[in-house]
Design a protein around this motif. Structure first.
Motif, short mmCIF file in Angstrom:
data_model
loop_
_atom_site.label_atom_id
_atom_site.label_comp_id
_atom_site.label_asym_id
_atom_site.label_seq_id
_atom_site.Cartn_x
_atom_site.Cartn_y
_atom_site.Cartn_z
N ALA A 54 0.83 -1.19 0.00
CA ALA A 54 0.00 0.00 0.00
C ALA A 54 0.87 1.24 0.00
O ALA A 54 2.01 1.19 0.36
CB ALA A 54 -0.87 -0.01 1.24
N THR A 55 0.34 2.41 -0.44
CA THR A 55 1.17 3.59 -0.60
C THR A 55 0.54 4.86 -0.12
O THR A 55 -0.64 4.91 0.15
CB THR A 55 1.57 3.79 -2.07
N ALA A 56 1.33 5.93 -0.07
CA ALA A 56 0.86 7.21 0.41
C ALA A 56 0.44 8.15 -0.71
O ALA A 56 0.32 9.34 -0.50
CB ALA A 56 1.96 7.87 1.25
N ALA A 57 0.24 7.66 -1.91
CA ALA A 57 -0.10 8.54 -3.02
C ALA A 57 -1.57 8.92 -3.03
O ALA A 57 -2.41 8.13 -2.67
CB ALA A 57 0.25 7.85 -4.34
N VAL A 58 -1.88 10.11 -3.47
CA VAL A 58 -3.26 10.53 -3.69
C VAL A 58 -3.55 10.35 -5.17
O VAL A 58 -2.90 10.94 -6.01
CB VAL A 58 -3.46 12.01 -3.30
N GLY A 74 -19.01 13.70 7.10
CA GLY A 74 -18.85 13.84 8.55
C GLY A 74 -17.53 13.31 9.09
O GLY A 74 -17.34 13.29 10.30
N ALA A 75 -16.60 12.88 8.21
CA ALA A 75 -15.33 12.35 8.69
C ALA A 75 -14.47 13.50 9.23
O ALA A 75 -14.36 14.55 8.62
CB ALA A 75 -14.60 11.62 7.57
N THR A 76 -13.83 13.28 10.39
CA THR A 76 -12.98 14.29 11.00
C THR A 76 -11.54 14.11 10.52
O THR A 76 -11.03 12.99 10.54
CB THR A 76 -13.03 14.18 12.53
N PRO A 77 -10.86 15.19 10.09
CA PRO A 77 -9.47 15.06 9.66
C PRO A 77 -8.59 14.50 10.77
O PRO A 77 -8.79 14.80 11.95
CB PRO A 77 -9.09 16.50 9.31
N VAL A 234 0.66 9.27 8.22
CA VAL A 234 -0.76 9.31 7.87
C VAL A 234 -0.90 9.91 6.48
O VAL A 234 -0.30 10.94 6.18
CB VAL A 234 -1.57 10.14 8.87
N THR A 235 -1.68 9.26 5.63
CA THR A 235 -2.11 9.84 4.36
C THR A 235 -3.60 10.14 4.49
O THR A 235 -4.41 9.22 4.61
CB THR A 235 -1.86 8.87 3.19
N PRO A 236 -3.98 11.41 4.48
CA PRO A 236 -5.38 11.75 4.75
C PRO A 236 -6.34 11.45 3.61
O PRO A 236 -7.54 11.41 3.82
CB PRO A 236 -5.33 13.27 5.02
N ASP A 237 -5.82 11.20 2.40
CA ASP A 237 -6.70 10.99 1.25
C ASP A 237 -6.12 9.89 0.37
O ASP A 237 -5.34 10.15 -0.53
CB ASP A 237 -6.85 12.28 0.46
N GLY A 242 -11.76 0.11 -5.43
CA GLY A 242 -13.18 0.30 -5.71
C GLY A 242 -13.57 1.75 -5.80
O GLY A 242 -14.75 2.06 -5.97
N GLY A 243 -12.60 2.66 -5.67
CA GLY A 243 -12.89 4.08 -5.76
C GLY A 243 -13.31 4.72 -4.46
O GLY A 243 -13.69 5.88 -4.43
N ARG A 244 -13.23 3.99 -3.34
CA ARG A 244 -13.62 4.55 -2.06
C ARG A 244 -12.46 5.33 -1.46
O ARG A 244 -11.34 4.81 -1.37
CB ARG A 244 -14.06 3.43 -1.10
N ARG A 245 -12.72 6.56 -1.05
CA ARG A 245 -11.70 7.37 -0.41
C ARG A 245 -11.62 7.06 1.07
O ARG A 245 -12.65 6.83 1.72
CB ARG A 245 -11.97 8.86 -0.63
N GLY A 246 -10.41 7.07 1.59
CA GLY A 246 -10.23 6.78 3.00
C GLY A 246 -9.00 7.46 3.55
O GLY A 246 -8.33 8.25 2.87
N VAL A 247 -8.69 7.18 4.80
CA VAL A 247 -7.49 7.64 5.45
C VAL A 247 -6.57 6.44 5.62
O VAL A 247 -7.06 5.32 5.81
CB VAL A 247 -7.81 8.31 6.80
N ALA A 248 -5.26 6.65 5.55
CA ALA A 248 -4.35 5.50 5.51
C ALA A 248 -3.16 5.66 6.45
O ALA A 248 -2.64 6.76 6.65
CB ALA A 248 -3.84 5.28 4.09
#
Length: 315
Positions: A54-58, A74-77, A234-237, A242-248
């Motif tokens: 897995a990687t830190a790329a946006v 509603g996700a908190t940074p 942390v990668t925030p985006d 599947g195209g789902r955005r998340g935090v990593a």
């Protein structure tokens, strides 16, 4: 588990994009993931193909691939690795356990970028395949169907599973120590110098997260253990296959960067992404591959899990 077999077990053709869309998507992806790296040349050594990285790329490529990225409202940074670890651990502790007997198996269905070029060290981000694996509830065995429909069963890597990690006491320190104890014997059996322990710990944790029936307290301890691994960020985006955005949780190893992608709302496991960060040459008996920097090496999205009575059975 043998990594080459892991690649082979999910190789299935799916409809391709048009050549124009594929070229445009690949160009945007390589632009997004290419980042400066250290100028020193990594020590030359053969390496095992990386499948679940897995990687830190946006990623900005999703529109060209035809996948809609959806941000959970509603996700908190997240401000730090420590904060992400605590929030994810708290969510894990509040989540229900797998509710499985010791003789059962965890069925996992996953969407993956198809194996591509570079001798299995890269993936084709324009194509998707669906893979299925079964992991014994104790975490010691994993099974899948090969391309001829035969069910294959192997021991998991590195040979430690949910049952071992659930032995009391369960703390971030104890689960880390148990993983290190399982990983160290591989140093002597490997034909080449292994990656740093921090890198192997990170890879072991995200593989456990994606494939095993972990009790809530074990999952929580592993999340907290991530914040103690030097180099984890942390990668925030981040975006799964599947195209789902998340935090990593993100880690950069000696030749690739990795992301363990979580839902930003409830911190459940979504998937992984990986990309090479430096040019690298791999060799093996009878062949080799030159892998350029910016090559996607894995991209996954977990579609669902269920407890079943035997390997090969679907819910």
């Amino acid at each position: 588990m043998d990594d080459l077999n892991a690649v082979r077990r999910v190789r299935r053709p799916v409809p391709e994009m048009t050549p124009q869309a594929e070229d445009a998507a690949r160009a945007r992806l390589l632009t997004a993931v290419r980042t400066p790296v250290r100028t020193t040349t990594p020590r030359p050594r053969p390496a095992r193909p990386v499948w679940r990285l897995a990687t830190a790329a946006v990623l900005t490529v999703l529109a060209g691939l035809g996948w809609a990225a959806i941000r959970e409202p509603g996700a908190t940074p997240v401000a730090s690795v420590q904060q992400l670890s605590e929030w994810a651990a708290g969510a894990a502790e509040d989540a229900p356990g797998p509710g499985a007997r010791g003789d059962q198996w965890l069925y996992v269905k996953e969407l993956d970028a198809a194996p591509g070029a570079y001798g299995g060290y890269g993936v084709d981000t324009s194509r998707r395949i669906t893979s299925e694996v079964w992991t014994s509830v104790d975490g010691k065995k994993i099974a899948w169907y090969d391309d001829k429909g035969k069910l294959l069963v192997q021991y998991t890597h590195p040979g430690i599973g949910a049952a071992d990690l659930a032995a009391e006491p369960v703390t971030p320190r104890t689960v880390t120590d148990r993983l290190i104890a399982a990983l160290r014997p591989l140093d002597e059996s490997a034909g080449d110098p292994p990656p740093p322990m921090n890198e192997r710990l990170f890879q072991a944790i995200y593989q456990l997260m994606g494939e095993q029936a972990l009790p809530p307290r074990v999952r929580a301890a592993l999340f907290r253990a991530l914040s103690a691994i030097e180099g984890v960020q942390v990668t925030p985006d981040a975006v799964d296959a599947g195209g789902r955005r998340g935090v990593a949780f993100s880690y950069t190893g000696d030749w690739a960067r990795y992301d363990l992608i979580l839902s930003p709302g409830d911190y459940r496991f979504l998937g992984t992404y990986g990309v090479s960060v430096t040019d690298r040459t791999f060799t093996w008996t009878g062949g080799g591959a030159d892998v350029p920097a910016g090559t996607p090496v894995t991209w996954t999205a977990q579609l669902g899990t269920a407890v079943v009575d035997e390997p090969g059975r679907r819910p």
